[in-house]
Design a protein around this motif. Sequence first.
Motif, mmCIF file in Angstrom:
data_model
loop_
_atom_site.group_PDB
_atom_site.id
_atom_site.type_symbol
_atom_site.label_atom_id
_atom_site.label_comp_id
_atom_site.label_asym_id
_atom_site.label_seq_id
_atom_site.Cartn_x
_atom_site.Cartn_y
_atom_site.Cartn_z
ATOM 1 N N ARG A 1 -4.732 0.095 -9.647
ATOM 2 C CA ARG A 1 -5.308 1.376 -9.280
ATOM 3 C C ARG A 1 -6.597 1.587 -10.046
ATOM 4 O O ARG A 1 -6.936 0.815 -10.918
ATOM 5 N N TRP B 1 -4.172 13.985 -1.367
ATOM 6 C CA TRP B 1 -5.280 13.782 -2.296
ATOM 7 C C TRP B 1 -6.550 14.480 -1.824
ATOM 8 O O TRP B 1 -7.304 15.012 -2.641
ATOM 9 N N GLU C 1 -11.275 10.160 -3.469
ATOM 10 C CA GLU C 1 -9.879 10.053 -3.056
ATOM 11 C C GLU C 1 -9.680 8.974 -1.995
ATOM 12 O O GLU C 1 -8.667 8.274 -2.011
ATOM 13 N N GLY D 1 2.996 8.764 -3.110
ATOM 14 C CA GLY D 1 2.697 8.557 -1.699
ATOM 15 C C GLY D 1 3.640 7.627 -0.973
ATOM 16 O O GLY D 1 3.188 6.755 -0.238
ATOM 17 N N TRP E 1 -5.372 1.543 -4.444
ATOM 18 C CA TRP E 1 -4.010 1.689 -4.967
ATOM 19 C C TRP E 1 -3.059 0.699 -4.306
ATOM 20 O O TRP E 1 -2.886 0.682 -3.094
ATOM 21 N N ARG F 1 -3.264 10.327 1.578
ATOM 22 C CA ARG F 1 -4.686 10.703 1.657
ATOM 23 C C ARG F 1 -4.836 12.194 1.926
ATOM 24 O O ARG F 1 -5.749 12.831 1.403
ATOM 25 N N SER G 1 -0.040 6.275 4.240
ATOM 26 C CA SER G 1 -1.366 6.829 4.532
ATOM 27 C C SER G 1 -1.411 8.352 4.430
ATOM 28 O O SER G 1 -2.484 8.928 4.238
ATOM 29 N N TYR H 1 -7.346 5.614 -2.502
ATOM 30 C CA TYR H 1 -6.310 5.137 -1.588
ATOM 31 C C TYR H 1 -6.515 3.655 -1.255
ATOM 32 O O TYR H 1 -5.553 2.887 -1.202
ATOM 33 N N ARG I 1 0.838 -1.203 0.000
ATOM 34 C CA ARG I 1 0.000 0.000 0.000
ATOM 35 C C ARG I 1 0.868 1.246 0.000
ATOM 36 O O ARG I 1 2.039 1.208 0.354
#
Length: 156
Positions: free
Chosen positions: A77, A12, A57, A127, A64, A9, A6, A61, A3
């Motif tokens: 994605r 985004w 968004e 990210g 993705w 986020r 975080s 997340y 992943r």
Amino acid sequence: MERLDSRVRIVWLASALVGGLVGSALVGAAGRFFFDSGLWIVPVAFVVLAVLGAGYELARYRIWRFAIEDDAVTLERGVLTRVTSVVPFVRVQHVDTQRGPIERLAGLSSVVVYTAGSRGADITIPGLAPERADAIRERLRRLAIESEPGGPEDAV
């Protein structure tokens, strides 16, 4: 599959809020110009667009993912249209890390992989913590060199 960090986020969601602000301004201008409506439509449009953008968004997340496999990089994605990309290391030309101003504020970085026969970046992994992005860049570079025909001894 791995992943994204975080904190992406936040980046985004900020993008969704800016998009909601711009969209609501456009809706307000169109409403004023075409329909002579009051300014009440601007905050309503902002709330609607911001909620839709934030939902998109957050779903983005959750979906993705990426993996660095033995012979390729795989990305999964897409919210409305799911996309799975597999890029074999033999096609990798070079790998960059990049950090835009908003990414720097959030303490994030992206890895950009350029491949043979493309006009731009074929894949971007956003990210990532900067240390993780540097490690991925170096690993992809090493794997691309190893996958060249003739092996690493022929690499320039």
